[in-house]
Design an enzyme around this catalytic site. Structure first.
Site, PDB file in Angstrom:
ATOM      1  N   PRO A  15       0.792  -1.226   0.000  1.00 35.46           N
ATOM      2  CG  PRO A  15      -0.222  -1.110   2.094  1.00 35.46           C
ATOM      3  CD  PRO A  15       0.693  -1.940   1.250  1.00 35.46           C
ATOM      4  CD  GLU A  16       5.606   1.831  -1.137  1.00 40.32           C
ATOM      5  OE1 GLU A  16       6.129   2.665  -1.900  1.00 40.32           O
ATOM      6  OE2 GLU A  16       6.247   0.906  -0.604  1.00 40.32           O
ATOM      7  CE  LYS A  67       3.198   6.260   1.698  1.00 36.24           C
ATOM      8  NZ  LYS A  67       4.234   5.822   2.644  1.00 36.24           N
TER       9      LYS A  67
END
Length: 412
Positions: A15-16, A67
Site C-alpha cells: 500500500p503505497e 497514501k
DNA sequence: CGTCCACGTCTAC
DNA sequence: TAGACCTGGACGG
C-alpha cells in the site's frame, strides 16, 4: 469518468501511492451502480471510530491522494454528498467487495448494499495499522499527491528545500509524507517513478486477472532484488540500492535481511563522493559516519531465491495475462542496472510459485479449501530472511522485540 | 514452535 | 529515536 473495467479485484498489497490509487479505481468500478443502505458496521476489534452514518439509499465512490483514499457517500434521494470517510491503509489495508457470505476476515468497516443478494464493501486490514476518519479531510500534514498533483508536489518540495529535514539522506527524506505523499519503502528504492506503476496496469499489473504481483516485481529493480545492496536507514527501515552509497549514506545499521550473510565489508566512500555534496548542509558528521557504515553486498543466494520466488510466480492466470511476457523486464530507460544483475534475475531458476499475496492470508486460506491445488508456497513480498548468522561477532544482536519478551515471560 | 520480517504511522521517553 | 501497534508467512531447529 468511466473507471477502467479491469479494476475489478481488490488492490492494496504494497500500500503505497499507486496501490491506494488502484484501490480507489477498484471501488469506483465495483460500486458503480450499486445502491447501499442502512448502517455502516465496524468490527468490534477495530479501534477506529464508529461511522454513525445511515441513509436509506446511497452510492459510494472513491478518490485517492497520496497514501489516502476517500470514500464519498452520496444520497440517492437528492444527489447530495452526505458523508465521506478518509482511509489510510497502514501496512495491509484494502477494499474488497464480496457477498455477505464471503465476508473476508479482518473486514473492519463494512458497507452493505440494499439489493439482494446483499453485497458488502469492506475495508480489510489484517494488521489494523490502517485508520479512517469519519467526515475527515485529507490529512493536513500530508503534502500533495506525488502522482496526481505533480506540479503542486514539485512546488512544495522546491519551496522548502532549505528546511533542515532536506539535509538528510534522500532515501529518508523521501519517506516524509509532508513532501512525498505516496512514496513508501518500495518506491523510494525504485526511485520516484510511481506513475510508471500505474501504467503497469497496461502490462497486467492490475487485479483484473492476476491477483499476483509478477509484473510489479518485474518492474522493481531494487526493492528486494538480488544483486542489490541494502541497509537500514536511521529509522530502521531497509533501503535497497545499487552501487556505492553517496556521502549521505544513512547512518543506520546493516540490513538484517539476508539469511546468510557474506562477509561484511566496509564501504569506502570515494573521496570524490563527498564533493558531490548535496546543495545543503555540512557533511562532516556524515562523512565520519560513513566510515563506520558497512554495506553488505547483495549477491547472496538466499536473496536471489527470494526474489526468484517473487518474480517467478507463474500461475496460470499470470501467464495468461502476461501473454508469455513473464520473464521479460519492462523496458525502462532511467535506471542503470548492472547487466549482470539483469541477467541473473532473468535466468534465475524458475520454480512454481502459486499466488498468495501476503496481505491476504486468511482469505487465501479460505480459498485454498475449495481449490485442490498443491499447497502454495507463499511468495514473500516482505524482505524475507532475517536470520543473521549467529555468533557473528560483527553483528550486534538484534534487540528483542516487546512481543518476544512477553512471550518469553509467559513461558517462564 | 520460536524468531524474524513486512508495503506505516504514532507517541512516549 | 526507540518502542508500540498487529497479523501472518517463511524459515530454522
Amino acid at each position: 469518468m468511466a473507471t477502467p473495467p479491469q479494476f475489478n479485484k481488490p488492490m492494496s498489497d504494497m500500500p503505497e501511492g499507486p496501490e491506494l490509487h488502484f484501490a480507489s479505481l477498484y471501488v469506483n468500478n465495483k460500486c458503480d451502480g450499486l445502491r447501499f443502505g442502512g448502517k455502516v458496521e465496524k468490527s468490534a476489534v477495530s479501534k477506529n471510530p464508529e461511522v454513525p452514518f445511515s441513509c436509506p439509499e446511497y452510492t459510494i465512490r472513491a478518490v485517492s491522494r497520496g497514501k489516502e483514499v476517500k470514500l464519498i457517500l452520496t444520497s440517492v434521494a437528492d444527489g447530495a454528498d452526505v458523508a465521506c470517510i478518509v482511509f489510510r491503509f497502514g501496512m495491509s489495508g484494502s477494499f474488497k467487495l464480496t457477498t455477505e457470505e464471503e465476508l473476508p476476515k479482518h473486514a473492519h468497516l463494512r458497507f452493505y448494499t440494499l439489493d439482494a443478494p446483499r453485497q458488502v464493501l469492506s475495508f480489510v486490514d489484517p494488521r489494523r495499522f490502517g485508520s479512517w476518519v469519519y467526515n475527515g479531510t485529507w490529512q493536513l500534514e500530508r503534502g500533495p499527491c506525488v502522482m496526481t498533483e505533480y506540479d503542486k508536489f514539485r512546488e512544495n518540495v522546491l519551496k522548502h528545500l532549505s528546511e533542515k529535514l532536506f539535509d538528510k539522506p534522500i532515501c529518508e527524506v523521501m519517506l516524509n509524507q509532508k513532501y512525498f505523499n505516496g512514496i513508501g519503502n518500495y518506491l523510494r528504492s525504485e526511485i520516484l517513478l510511481p506513475l510508471e506503476v500505474i501504467h503497469l496496469a497496461d502490462k497486467g499489473y492490475n487485479p483484473a486477472h492476476t491477483h499476483d504481483y509478477t509484473v510489479l516485481m518485474q518492474w522493481m529493480q531494487c526493492y528486494n532484488a538480488p544483486g542489490m545492496k541494502s541497509l537500514r536507514d536511521s529509522n530502521g527501515r531497509t533501503i535497497w540500492f545499487q552501487a556505492e552509497p553517496g556521502p549521505l549514506i544513512p547512518k543506520g545499521k546493516k540490513a538484517r535481511n539476508k539469511r546468510k550473510s557474506v562477509d561484511i565489508k566496509p564501504v569506502k566512500v570515494e573521496p570524490n563522493a563527498t564533493k558531490r555534496k548535496s546543495t545543503r548542509g555540512k557533511l562532516t558528521a556524515v562523512k565520519k559516519e560513513c566510515k563506520e557504515v558497512k554495506v553488505e553486498a547483495g549477491e547472496e543466494t538466499a536473496v536471489k531465491r527470494r526474489r526468484a520466488k517473487m518474480t517467478e510466480n507463474t500461475t496460470e492466470d499470470a501467464k495468461m495475462n502476461n501473454k508469455g511476457e513473464q520473464g521479460k523486464r519492462l523496458p525502462r530507460g532511467k535506471k542503470t542496472v548492472d547487466p549482470e544483475v539483469k541477467v541473473s534475475r532473468r535466468q534465475s531458476p524458475r520454480s512454481p510459485m502459486p499466488k498468495t499475496p501476503s496481505g491476504r492470508g486468511k482469505a487465501i486460506k479460505q480459498e485454498k479449501e475449495d481449490v485442490p491445488t498443491p499447497k502454495p508456497r507463499t511468495r514473500r513480498l516482505r524482505s524475507d530472511v532475517g536470520n543473521q548468522p549467529k555468533n557473528s561477532p560483527k553483528l550486534k544482536p538484534r534487540k528483542k522485540r516487546q512481543s518476544a519478551v512477553r512471550a518469553a515471560e509467559k513461558k517462564s
